[in-house]
Scaffold this motif. Sequence first.
Motif, PDB file in Angstrom:
ATOM      1  N   GLY A  25       0.877  -1.157   0.000  1.00 37.76           N
ATOM      2  CA  GLY A  25       0.000   0.000   0.000  1.00 37.76           C
ATOM      3  C   GLY A  25       0.917   1.210   0.000  1.00 37.76           C
ATOM      4  O   GLY A  25       1.856   1.283  -0.787  1.00 37.76           O
ATOM      5  N   ARG A  26       0.715   2.084   0.941  1.00 40.20           N
ATOM      6  CA  ARG A  26       1.572   3.262   1.069  1.00 40.20           C
ATOM      7  C   ARG A  26       2.843   2.893   1.817  1.00 40.20           C
ATOM      8  O   ARG A  26       2.810   2.184   2.821  1.00 40.20           O
ATOM      9  N   ILE A  28       6.405   4.064   3.871  1.00 41.54           N
ATOM     10  CA  ILE A  28       6.989   5.134   4.674  1.00 41.54           C
ATOM     11  C   ILE A  28       8.454   4.780   4.914  1.00 41.54           C
ATOM     12  O   ILE A  28       8.768   3.666   5.340  1.00 41.54           O
ATOM     13  N   VAL A 129       5.280  -0.426   5.506  1.00 43.53           N
ATOM     14  CA  VAL A 129       4.298  -0.519   4.435  1.00 43.53           C
ATOM     15  C   VAL A 129       2.918  -0.630   5.069  1.00 43.53           C
ATOM     16  O   VAL A 129       2.673  -1.551   5.859  1.00 43.53           O
ATOM     17  N   ALA A 132      -2.582  -2.262   1.488  1.00 41.67           N
ATOM     18  CA  ALA A 132      -3.383  -1.671   0.408  1.00 41.67           C
ATOM     19  C   ALA A 132      -4.829  -1.637   0.871  1.00 41.67           C
ATOM     20  O   ALA A 132      -5.324  -2.563   1.486  1.00 41.67           O
TER      21      ALA A 132
END
Length: 133
Positions: A25-26, A28, A129, A132
């Motif tokens: 997903g995103r 960091i 992570v 998602a």
Amino acid sequence: MRQILLPPGWSAPKGYSNGVCVDAGRMIFVAGMVGWDAEQNFRSDDFVEQFRQALANAAAVLAEGGAGPEHVVRLNLYALDRREYLARRTELGHAYREVMGRNYPPMTFLEVKGLAEERARIEIEVTAVLPAS
């Protein structure tokens, strides 16, 4: 979803994993975490205390991005003294679990000649992570 990657016949690593597969997903990325407080003051020169504070600093940055220690998929440690790291692994493990819980991402340890901050004994970087959505 998170899957620990351990090839057949390999012994389980101690206190970390060799590989992790995560549904992305995103992401960091956190770097430059040393054992100082939010005002960039070192409160201790003790190796374990600096490690605990560096982890707490990383956790604070993760929280700012909506992540927690459970989202960390990679952790790199840079320290000035390999022998001290090995001699204090039990204490380091306790400090790690206090801040990061029981998430054991792939970790790399490197002994380095020096760090950017003169009083720093250890520096960490983490990759997290978020699932998602």
